[in-house]
Design a protein around this motif. Structure first.
Motif, PDB file in Angstrom:
ATOM      1  N   ASP A 393       4.047 -15.840  -3.699  1.00  0.00           N
ATOM      2  CA  ASP A 393       5.094 -14.437  -3.083  1.00  0.00           C
ATOM      3  C   ASP A 393       5.108 -13.292  -3.574  1.00  0.00           C
ATOM      4  O   ASP A 393       5.107 -11.722  -2.732  1.00  0.00           O
ATOM      5  N   VAL A 394       4.103 -13.535  -4.537  1.00  0.00           N
ATOM      6  CA  VAL A 394       4.523 -12.231  -5.780  1.00  0.00           C
ATOM      7  C   VAL A 394       3.331 -11.241  -4.837  1.00  0.00           C
ATOM      8  O   VAL A 394       3.067 -10.412  -5.038  1.00  0.00           O
ATOM      9  N   TYR A 395       1.960 -12.645  -4.700  1.00  0.00           N
ATOM     10  CA  TYR A 395       0.574 -11.629  -4.226  1.00  0.00           C
ATOM     11  C   TYR A 395       1.048 -11.036  -3.358  1.00  0.00           C
ATOM     12  O   TYR A 395       0.519  -9.619  -2.788  1.00  0.00           O
ATOM     13  N   ASP A 396       1.238 -11.463  -2.354  1.00  0.00           N
ATOM     14  CA  ASP A 396       1.662 -11.289  -1.111  1.00  0.00           C
ATOM     15  C   ASP A 396       2.929  -9.659  -0.520  1.00  0.00           C
ATOM     16  O   ASP A 396       2.292  -9.332  -0.004  1.00  0.00           O
ATOM     17  N   ALA A 397       3.787 -10.098  -2.052  1.00  0.00           N
ATOM     18  CA  ALA A 397       4.444  -8.137  -1.784  1.00  0.00           C
ATOM     19  C   ALA A 397       4.049  -7.803  -2.803  1.00  0.00           C
ATOM     20  O   ALA A 397       4.035  -5.668  -1.912  1.00  0.00           O
ATOM     21  N   LEU A 398       3.226  -7.735  -3.321  1.00  0.00           N
ATOM     22  CA  LEU A 398       1.836  -7.007  -3.673  1.00  0.00           C
ATOM     23  C   LEU A 398       1.465  -5.866  -2.693  1.00  0.00           C
ATOM     24  O   LEU A 398       0.693  -4.868  -3.093  1.00  0.00           O
ATOM     25  N   THR A 399       0.747  -6.806  -2.155  1.00  0.00           N
ATOM     26  CA  THR A 399      -0.533  -7.268  -1.113  1.00  0.00           C
ATOM     27  C   THR A 399      -0.534  -6.224   0.188  1.00  0.00           C
ATOM     28  O   THR A 399      -1.244  -5.864   1.163  1.00  0.00           O
ATOM     29  N   VAL A 400       1.193  -6.367   0.520  1.00  0.00           N
ATOM     30  CA  VAL A 400       1.382  -5.849   1.651  1.00  0.00           C
ATOM     31  C   VAL A 400       2.592  -4.613   2.004  1.00  0.00           C
ATOM     32  O   VAL A 400       2.656  -4.235   0.482  1.00  0.00           O
ATOM     33  N   ALA A 401       2.032  -3.299   2.552  1.00  0.00           N
ATOM     34  CA  ALA A 401       2.645  -2.412   2.223  1.00  0.00           C
ATOM     35  C   ALA A 401       4.089  -2.632   2.933  1.00  0.00           C
ATOM     36  O   ALA A 401       4.416  -3.647   4.188  1.00  0.00           O
ATOM     37  N   ARG A 402       4.888  -1.749   2.752  1.00  0.00           N
ATOM     38  CA  ARG A 402       6.237  -1.830   2.993  1.00  0.00           C
ATOM     39  C   ARG A 402       6.473  -0.164   3.171  1.00  0.00           C
ATOM     40  O   ARG A 402       5.684   0.641   3.085  1.00  0.00           O
ATOM     41  N   VAL A 403       7.868   0.210   3.698  1.00  0.00           N
ATOM     42  CA  VAL A 403       8.072   1.523   4.499  1.00  0.00           C
ATOM     43  C   VAL A 403       8.051   2.297   2.934  1.00  0.00           C
ATOM     44  O   VAL A 403       8.132   3.613   2.417  1.00  0.00           O
ATOM     45  N   TYR A 404       8.830   1.516   1.865  1.00  0.00           N
ATOM     46  CA  TYR A 404       8.943   2.025   0.183  1.00  0.00           C
ATOM     47  C   TYR A 404       7.559   2.160  -0.319  1.00  0.00           C
ATOM     48  O   TYR A 404       7.967   2.933  -1.743  1.00  0.00           O
ATOM     49  N   LYS A 405       6.708   1.375  -0.089  1.00  0.00           N
ATOM     50  CA  LYS A 405       5.769   1.415  -0.835  1.00  0.00           C
ATOM     51  C   LYS A 405       4.228   1.080   0.012  1.00  0.00           C
ATOM     52  O   LYS A 405       4.438   0.774   0.671  1.00  0.00           O
ATOM     53  N   PRO A 406       3.252   1.716  -0.701  1.00  0.00           N
ATOM     54  CA  PRO A 406       2.089   1.143  -0.501  1.00  0.00           C
ATOM     55  C   PRO A 406       1.073  -0.592  -0.488  1.00  0.00           C
ATOM     56  O   PRO A 406       2.086  -0.554  -1.024  1.00  0.00           O
ATOM     57  N   ALA A 407       0.179  -0.503   0.001  1.00  0.00           N
ATOM     58  CA  ALA A 407      -0.376  -1.773  -0.435  1.00  0.00           C
ATOM     59  C   ALA A 407      -1.024  -1.428  -1.221  1.00  0.00           C
ATOM     60  O   ALA A 407      -1.945  -0.433  -1.349  1.00  0.00           O
ATOM     61  N   MET A 408      -0.902  -2.451  -2.632  1.00  0.00           N
ATOM     62  CA  MET A 408      -2.003  -2.749  -3.181  1.00  0.00           C
ATOM     63  C   MET A 408      -3.331  -3.037  -3.516  1.00  0.00           C
ATOM     64  O   MET A 408      -3.257  -4.712  -2.511  1.00  0.00           O
TER      65      MET A 408
END
Length: 453
Positions: A393-408
């Motif tokens: 879950d953390v890996y997916d949250a970090l590597t996926v772009a959201r409206v408030y952050k870019p993908a890592m």
């Protein structure tokens, strides 16, 4: 498969046992019948020979009735009598002889070869017992008609004897039937009976056993077919139930995911990440994980955030940093999701998939060092399924772009995961993550949400 093999052998043994018992009963019946017939036939043969000897004695006595009282060994009259005696052939080693008025043997089948036989007298030999138990000697018994009795001879055993007076001078015809000869004759007859009975018995037992085997086998095959059909129907319904359950689980997961993600690929990625990590742990031998456990994890991972359905939109969808109160509200979603699943579990009773889903939903935000929520448990107290989904879950949250952050980038995300080894994450799971990170990156790229790329 082992169960079916064991069942087949058990059934074969049962069928063989039934046929064997049936054959045993037939054999016992045959033995008892043979013993009864053997006894009856034996007595019948014995009685027949004794009666025949008595009748024979009477018929022979007619042939030599006119023997004179002056019969002398070697004269013409003696030769005639001796020739008749020698010509007599009786079954069971029986023979005939003639006694003179003093009870001495004067004619005997072996007289010519053993003249000393003429020195034997049978006059005083015990012959008959009266009803009062008195034992009478041979010459104490009048025999104008054939009289039967028994005589015992040293070295030759018991003889059944029929005696008949030949003339007024007291000459007697004696017809002997050794008991040993009767036994041999009886054995000959009963041997034939035994062979015949054995053949008849086999003709009954073999077809009966074979027909019983065929009948029981046919019934067994029909029963096995019915059992297989029943098992297939049960398997079909179990699979149907599993599909219905999985559809319900996925529907709940999608419902929660739609509130927080613009596509459903988040669930697909979490599931694939979790399965990949679990397979690596299984291959490394650090944890006892089988394929069924991994299959359950695939579905349970999709349920990790269903509790977010109960989180208000203004908190769940807020683009900026959350306040402390809002964060406390967010932290309630594991327990809300677990409560939902526990209500479902009451309907499914003990279902391993629902149980694992409760573990994942309730504990995927716990930390290895005890600093997580909702209960702050640590280490191995956190279910393994939740520890795996936590990393995914953390890996997916970090590597996926959201409206408030870019993908890592993957490298940066992997570095953060590695930094959390032993603090936020289970060290074994992080080690597995690092060993398969190239495959994780491939999954991430293949299922990337292009809307935010």
């Amino acid at each position: 498969m082992k169960l079916h093999v064991s069942s087949r052998w058990r059934d074969r043994l049962l069928i063989s046992g039934v046929v064997a018992v049936q054959a045993l009963l037939l054999i016992v019946g045959w033995v008892l019948t043979f013993e009864y017939l053997h006894e009856r036939v034996s007595r019948g043969v014995e009685d027949l020979i004794v009666r025949s000897n008595a009748d024979f004695a009477e018929s022979v006595s007619l042939a030599i009735r006119e023997v004179s009282s002056g019969l002398e060994v070697g004269d013409a009259e003696w030769e005639g009598v001796q020739s008749i005696i020698e010509s007599i052939e009786l079954p069971g080693a029986g023979f005939a002889c003639v006694l003179n008025e003093d009870g001495y043997i004067i004619a005997h089948p072996e007289y010519r070869s053993s003249p000393a036989i003429g020195e034997i007298t049978l006059a005083d030999h015990p012959f008959l017992k009266t009803h009062d138990g008195e034992e009478l000697a041979l010459f104490q018994v009048d025999a104008p008609q054939p009289v039967a009795g028994t005589m015992t001879f040293f070295g030759d055993g018991v003889h059944y004897v029929s005696t008949h007076e030949l003339n007024d001078a007291g000459y007697r015809l004696m017809v002997h039937q050794p008991v040993g000869g009767l036994t041999a004759a009886r054995s000959l007859v009963t041997g034939v009976l035994l062979l015949t009975s054995l053949i008849v018995g086999l003709l009954v037992i073999i077809p009966t056993g074979l027909l019983s085997w065929i009948g029981i086998k046919r019934h067994h095959n029909a029963l096995m077919k019915w059992n297989h059909e029943l098992e297939d129907e049960v398997d079909r319904r179990v699979r149907q139930f599993g599909k219905s359950r999985d559809a319900l689980v996925m529907g709940l997961a999608k419902l929660a995911d739609f509130r927080d993600n613009e596509t459903g690929k988040h669930l697909e990625r979490i599931c694939q990440y979790s399965v990949l990590l679990a397979e690596e742990l299984a291959d490394s031998g650090t944890h006892d994980i089988d394929s069924a456990w991994i299959d359950r994890l695939r579905m349970a991972a999709s349920m990790h955030d269903i509790g977010k359905v109960g989180v208000p939109d203004e908190v769940l969808l807020k683009p900026g940093r959350l306040t402390d109160d809002e964060y406390d509200t967010i932290k309630q979603h594991p327990t809300m999701g677990a409560d939902t699943l526990m209500a479902i579990r009451k309907q499914f009773d003990d279902d391993p998939l629902v149980d694992m889903s409760v573990e994942v939903t309730l504990s995927h935000h716990e930390r290895w060092d005890g600093g997580g929520y909702p209960f702050g448990i640590e280490g191995d107290a956190i279910p393994l399924s939740a520890r795996i989904v936590s990393v995914a879950d953390v890996y997916d949250a970090l590597t996926v772009a959201r409206v408030y952050k870019p993908a890592m980038p993957h490298e940066k995300a992997a570095s953060i995961i590695e930094e959390g080894r032993g603090s936020q994450f289970d060290p074994d799971v992080v080690d597995a993550f690092l060993r398969v990170q190239d495959k994780l990156r491939e999954i991430s790229e293949a299922l990337r949400d292009h809307a935010h790329a």
